[in-house]
Write a protein that holds these residues in place. Structure first.
Motif, mmCIF file in Angstrom:
data_model
loop_
_atom_site.group_PDB
_atom_site.id
_atom_site.type_symbol
_atom_site.label_atom_id
_atom_site.label_comp_id
_atom_site.label_asym_id
_atom_site.label_seq_id
_atom_site.Cartn_x
_atom_site.Cartn_y
_atom_site.Cartn_z
ATOM 1 N N ARG A 90 0.875 -1.183 0.000
ATOM 2 C CA ARG A 90 0.000 0.000 0.000
ATOM 3 C C ARG A 90 0.911 1.232 0.000
ATOM 4 N N VAL A 91 0.806 2.014 -1.052
ATOM 5 C CA VAL A 91 1.654 3.194 -1.212
ATOM 6 C C VAL A 91 0.786 4.434 -1.069
ATOM 7 N N SER A 92 1.239 5.365 -0.251
ATOM 8 C CA SER A 92 0.511 6.629 -0.102
ATOM 9 C C SER A 92 1.491 7.793 -0.190
ATOM 10 N N TYR A 93 0.940 8.963 -0.454
ATOM 11 C CA TYR A 93 1.730 10.176 -0.623
ATOM 12 C C TYR A 93 1.175 11.240 0.301
ATOM 13 N N GLU A 94 2.082 12.022 0.885
ATOM 14 C CA GLU A 94 1.659 13.117 1.744
ATOM 15 C C GLU A 94 2.660 14.258 1.645
ATOM 16 N N LEU A 95 2.227 15.426 2.053
ATOM 17 C CA LEU A 95 3.104 16.589 2.037
ATOM 18 C C LEU A 95 4.143 16.477 3.141
ATOM 19 N N THR A 96 5.346 16.904 2.839
ATOM 20 C CA THR A 96 6.365 17.047 3.874
ATOM 21 C C THR A 96 6.128 18.407 4.550
ATOM 22 N N GLU A 97 6.900 18.701 5.557
ATOM 23 C CA GLU A 97 6.790 20.002 6.208
ATOM 24 C C GLU A 97 7.075 21.126 5.199
ATOM 25 N N LEU A 98 8.053 20.908 4.361
ATOM 26 C CA LEU A 98 8.387 21.878 3.315
ATOM 27 C C LEU A 98 7.205 22.063 2.357
ATOM 28 N N GLY A 99 6.592 20.971 1.953
ATOM 29 C CA GLY A 99 5.430 21.024 1.065
ATOM 30 C C GLY A 99 4.229 21.694 1.706
ATOM 31 N N GLN A 100 4.040 21.461 3.010
ATOM 32 C CA GLN A 100 2.926 22.098 3.713
ATOM 33 C C GLN A 100 3.072 23.609 3.717
ATOM 34 N N GLY A 101 4.289 24.090 3.934
ATOM 35 C CA GLY A 101 4.515 25.531 3.910
ATOM 36 C C GLY A 101 4.215 26.123 2.542
ATOM 37 N N LEU A 102 4.543 25.399 1.503
ATOM 38 C CA LEU A 102 4.294 25.861 0.142
ATOM 39 C C LEU A 102 2.808 25.906 -0.187
ATOM 40 N N THR A 103 2.060 24.913 0.239
ATOM 41 C CA THR A 103 0.653 24.849 -0.172
ATOM 42 C C THR A 103 -0.189 25.982 0.410
ATOM 43 N N GLU A 104 0.262 26.590 1.480
ATOM 44 C CA GLU A 104 -0.468 27.759 1.993
ATOM 45 C C GLU A 104 -0.504 28.843 0.918
ATOM 46 N N SER A 105 0.617 29.083 0.272
ATOM 47 C CA SER A 105 0.680 30.075 -0.805
ATOM 48 C C SER A 105 -0.100 29.616 -2.030
ATOM 49 N N LEU A 106 -0.024 28.336 -2.344
ATOM 50 C CA LEU A 106 -0.740 27.829 -3.511
ATOM 51 C C LEU A 106 -2.248 27.980 -3.348
ATOM 52 N N HIS A 107 -2.743 27.798 -2.140
ATOM 53 C CA HIS A 107 -4.182 27.961 -1.906
ATOM 54 C C HIS A 107 -4.611 29.400 -2.164
ATOM 55 N N GLN A 108 -3.794 30.360 -1.780
ATOM 56 C CA GLN A 108 -4.096 31.767 -2.069
ATOM 57 C C GLN A 108 -4.121 31.994 -3.575
ATOM 58 N N PHE A 109 -3.147 31.447 -4.265
ATOM 59 C CA PHE A 109 -3.056 31.586 -5.715
ATOM 60 C C PHE A 109 -4.279 30.967 -6.397
ATOM 61 N N LEU A 110 -4.628 29.738 -6.015
ATOM 62 C CA LEU A 110 -5.793 29.076 -6.602
ATOM 63 C C LEU A 110 -7.092 29.788 -6.227
ATOM 64 N N GLY A 111 -7.136 30.383 -5.034
ATOM 65 C CA GLY A 111 -8.298 31.179 -4.633
ATOM 66 C C GLY A 111 -8.479 32.378 -5.547
ATOM 67 N N TRP A 112 -7.359 33.032 -5.891
ATOM 68 C CA TRP A 112 -7.429 34.171 -6.810
ATOM 69 C C TRP A 112 -7.966 33.704 -8.161
ATOM 70 N N ILE A 113 -7.485 32.569 -8.631
ATOM 71 C CA ILE A 113 -7.956 32.033 -9.914
ATOM 72 C C ILE A 113 -9.453 31.754 -9.856
ATOM 73 N N ARG A 114 -9.914 31.124 -8.772
ATOM 74 C CA ARG A 114 -11.343 30.843 -8.610
ATOM 75 C C ARG A 114 -12.173 32.124 -8.656
ATOM 76 N N GLU A 115 -11.701 33.149 -7.973
ATOM 77 C CA GLU A 115 -12.442 34.414 -7.903
ATOM 78 C C GLU A 115 -12.462 35.165 -9.229
ATOM 79 N N HIS A 116 -11.432 35.027 -10.024
ATOM 80 C CA HIS A 116 -11.286 35.884 -11.207
ATOM 81 C C HIS A 116 -11.359 35.163 -12.547
ATOM 82 N N THR A 117 -11.664 33.881 -12.552
ATOM 83 C CA THR A 117 -11.718 33.142 -13.817
ATOM 84 C C THR A 117 -12.730 33.746 -14.778
ATOM 85 N N ILE A 118 -13.903 34.119 -14.284
ATOM 86 C CA ILE A 118 -14.933 34.684 -15.156
ATOM 87 C C ILE A 118 -14.424 35.965 -15.820
#
Length: 132
Positions: A90-118
């Motif tokens: 059984r193989v699984s994947y998860e964020l490392t501590e480094l990856g967790q710090g990065l995804t905070e910024s990515l969520h903001q970026f994707l949030g902007w895309i969601r808000e402004h796609t139209i």
């Protein structure tokens, strides 16, 4: 031989000018901002997922591209691969501590895309209609 293997880790910090074409930060930027890299990283925000779960969650990604991107992000230290000794393994994947710090910024970026796609799609439509 890559630049990274030629440079001692203590000097890497001075090599983070992504505007410089020889900078190793360019490679990191490519991995993180690729469509699949960004989606995989944000998909893992809520916890570990198996390969098949990631494949299902991220519509349109091929198994080959998912596998390749997971290897790349693992090499970058952003995700961890865990193999449980079961039959079959059984193989699984998860964020490392480094990856967790990065995804905070990515969520903001994707949030902007969601808000402004139209708005972006409307601008594209206006631009394209002017070309006709």
């Amino acid at each position: 031989m890559t630049v990274r293997s030629q440079v001692q880790p203590t000097t890497w910090r001075g090599m983070s000018d992504a505007f410089n074409s020889d900078c190793p930060a360019r490679e990191v930027l490519d991995h993180i901002t690729s469509r699949w890299g960004m989606l995989i990283l944000t998909a893992l925000t809520d916890g570990s997922l198996r390969f098949s779960e990631l494949h299902t969650k991220i519509g349109g990604i091929s198994e080959k591209m998912l596998s390749q991107t997971l290897r790349t992000l693992g090499r970058d230290g952003l995700i961890a691969r865990t193999v449980e000794p079961t039959t079959p393994p059984r193989v699984s994947y998860e964020l490392t501590e480094l990856g967790q710090g990065l995804t905070e910024s990515l969520h903001q970026f994707l949030g902007w895309i969601r808000e402004h796609t139209i708005e972006v799609v409307a601008a594209q439509s206006r631009h394209d209609s002017q070309l006709d």
